[in-house]
Scaffold this motif. Sequence first.
Motif, PDB file in Angstrom:
ATOM      1  N   ALA A 123       0.832  -1.200   0.000  1.00 26.46           N
ATOM      2  CA  ALA A 123       0.000   0.000   0.000  1.00 26.46           C
ATOM      3  C   ALA A 123       0.872   1.257   0.000  1.00 26.46           C
ATOM      4  CB  ALA A 123      -0.937  -0.002   1.202  1.00 26.46           C
ATOM      5  N   TRP A 124       1.945   1.228   0.823  1.00 28.87           N
ATOM      6  CA  TRP A 124       2.817   2.418   0.906  1.00 28.87           C
ATOM      7  C   TRP A 124       3.480   2.694  -0.449  1.00 28.87           C
ATOM      8  CZ3 TRP A 124       3.273   6.589   3.480  1.00 28.87           C
ATOM      9  CH2 TRP A 124       4.418   7.366   3.360  1.00 28.87           C
ATOM     10  N   ALA A 125       3.945   1.664  -1.105  1.00 23.10           N
ATOM     11  CA  ALA A 125       4.591   1.841  -2.405  1.00 23.10           C
ATOM     12  C   ALA A 125       3.615   2.446  -3.413  1.00 23.10           C
ATOM     13  CB  ALA A 125       5.131   0.513  -2.912  1.00 23.10           C
ATOM     14  N   ARG A 126       2.381   1.994  -3.394  1.00 21.25           N
ATOM     15  CA  ARG A 126       1.370   2.541  -4.314  1.00 21.25           C
ATOM     16  C   ARG A 126       1.092   4.008  -4.022  1.00 21.25           C
ATOM     17  NH1 ARG A 126      -2.808  -2.494  -4.332  1.00 21.25           N
ATOM     18  NH2 ARG A 126      -1.598  -3.814  -5.734  1.00 21.25           N
ATOM     19  N   ILE A 127       0.965   4.330  -2.748  1.00 24.02           N
ATOM     20  CA  ILE A 127       0.730   5.728  -2.371  1.00 24.02           C
ATOM     21  C   ILE A 127       1.881   6.597  -2.833  1.00 24.02           C
ATOM     22  CG2 ILE A 127       0.582   7.306  -0.396  1.00 24.02           C
ATOM     23  CD1 ILE A 127      -1.012   5.074   1.048  1.00 24.02           C
ATOM     24  N   THR A 128       3.094   6.130  -2.644  1.00 23.87           N
ATOM     25  CA  THR A 128       4.273   6.888  -3.047  1.00 23.87           C
ATOM     26  C   THR A 128       4.304   7.084  -4.558  1.00 23.87           C
ATOM     27  OG1 THR A 128       5.507   6.052  -1.143  1.00 23.87           O
ATOM     28  CG2 THR A 128       6.801   6.939  -2.956  1.00 23.87           C
ATOM     29  N   LYS A 129       3.985   6.042  -5.324  1.00 23.43           N
ATOM     30  CA  LYS A 129       3.964   6.157  -6.779  1.00 23.43           C
ATOM     31  C   LYS A 129       2.894   7.143  -7.246  1.00 23.43           C
ATOM     32  CE  LYS A 129       5.940   1.685  -7.872  1.00 23.43           C
ATOM     33  NZ  LYS A 129       5.737   0.377  -8.503  1.00 23.43           N
ATOM     34  N   VAL A 130       1.722   7.082  -6.629  1.00 25.46           N
ATOM     35  CA  VAL A 130       0.651   8.014  -6.993  1.00 25.46           C
ATOM     36  C   VAL A 130       1.074   9.441  -6.669  1.00 25.46           C
ATOM     37  CG1 VAL A 130      -1.692   8.762  -6.415  1.00 25.46           C
ATOM     38  CG2 VAL A 130      -1.224   6.336  -6.812  1.00 25.46           C
ATOM     39  N   GLN A 131       1.689   9.628  -5.526  1.00 28.69           N
ATOM     40  CA  GLN A 131       2.163  10.961  -5.128  1.00 28.69           C
ATOM     41  C   GLN A 131       3.171  11.497  -6.140  1.00 28.69           C
ATOM     42  OE1 GLN A 131       5.465  11.722  -3.693  1.00 28.69           O
ATOM     43  NE2 GLN A 131       4.958  13.838  -3.294  1.00 28.69           N
ATOM     44  N   GLN A 132       4.100  10.648  -6.559  1.00 29.48           N
ATOM     45  CA  GLN A 132       5.103  11.062  -7.538  1.00 29.48           C
ATOM     46  C   GLN A 132       4.472  11.417  -8.884  1.00 29.48           C
ATOM     47  OE1 GLN A 132       7.749   7.701  -7.464  1.00 29.48           O
ATOM     48  NE2 GLN A 132       9.000   8.552  -5.810  1.00 29.48           N
ATOM     49  N   LYS A 133       3.512  10.630  -9.306  1.00 27.00           N
ATOM     50  CA  LYS A 133       2.843  10.905 -10.578  1.00 27.00           C
ATOM     51  C   LYS A 133       2.049  12.205 -10.512  1.00 27.00           C
ATOM     52  CE  LYS A 133       2.579   6.224 -12.345  1.00 27.00           C
ATOM     53  NZ  LYS A 133       1.736   5.152 -12.850  1.00 27.00           N
ATOM     54  N   LEU A 134       1.344  12.407  -9.404  1.00 25.82           N
ATOM     55  CA  LEU A 134       0.581  13.647  -9.247  1.00 25.82           C
ATOM     56  C   LEU A 134       1.502  14.860  -9.224  1.00 25.82           C
ATOM     57  CD1 LEU A 134      -2.121  12.612  -6.623  1.00 25.82           C
ATOM     58  CD2 LEU A 134      -2.499  13.237  -9.014  1.00 25.82           C
ATOM     59  N   ARG A 135       2.588  14.756  -8.480  1.00 24.78           N
ATOM     60  CA  ARG A 135       3.542  15.867  -8.390  1.00 24.78           C
ATOM     61  C   ARG A 135       4.125  16.180  -9.765  1.00 24.78           C
ATOM     62  NH1 ARG A 135       6.131  18.446  -4.220  1.00 24.78           N
ATOM     63  NH2 ARG A 135       8.018  19.504  -4.857  1.00 24.78           N
ATOM     64  N   SER A 136       4.472  15.151 -10.522  1.00 24.68           N
ATOM     65  CA  SER A 136       5.012  15.360 -11.871  1.00 24.68           C
ATOM     66  C   SER A 136       3.989  16.046 -12.773  1.00 24.68           C
ATOM     67  CB  SER A 136       5.437  14.024 -12.486  1.00 24.68           C
ATOM     68  OG  SER A 136       6.533  13.490 -11.792  1.00 24.68           O
ATOM     69  N   ALA A 137       2.740  15.619 -12.667  1.00 23.59           N
ATOM     70  CA  ALA A 137       1.683  16.226 -13.484  1.00 23.59           C
ATOM     71  C   ALA A 137       1.464  17.684 -13.097  1.00 23.59           C
ATOM     72  CB  ALA A 137       0.384  15.443 -13.331  1.00 23.59           C
ATOM     73  N   ILE A 138       1.484  17.965 -11.808  1.00 23.15           N
ATOM     74  CA  ILE A 138       1.312  19.349 -11.345  1.00 23.15           C
ATOM     75  C   ILE A 138       2.484  20.205 -11.812  1.00 23.15           C
ATOM     76  CG2 ILE A 138       1.259  20.826  -9.297  1.00 23.15           C
ATOM     77  CD1 ILE A 138      -0.295  18.496  -7.906  1.00 23.15           C
TER      78      ILE A 138
END
Length: 94
Positions: free
Chosen positions: A1-16
């Motif tokens: 779960a933590w790895a998924r959250i981290t990946k989503v956070q990274q993708k969102l940050r990159s998109a922003i």
Amino acid sequence: AWARITKVQQKLRSAIERDLKEADALPLDWYDALLELERAPDGRLSPGALEDNMLIAQYSLSRLIDRLQREGLVRRLPHPEDGRKQLVEITAKG
């Protein structure tokens, strides 16, 4: 779960970051630093306090403050109680 959250956070940050760049806006970290300074008493924080509030590494913060200062968004001031330290203050432009 933590790895998924981290990946989503990274993708969102990159998109922003990409959207901000396309809009010719400031980088996300710049907004974060300026927001923390704006919220601070008198618009000033020590670099250590800014680092704690932003959860950013010290070496990254030093470069970030340098860039913000070059753009006139912040200024460095001597600490009133300890001449070996400094404060970072948001400017009117910031």
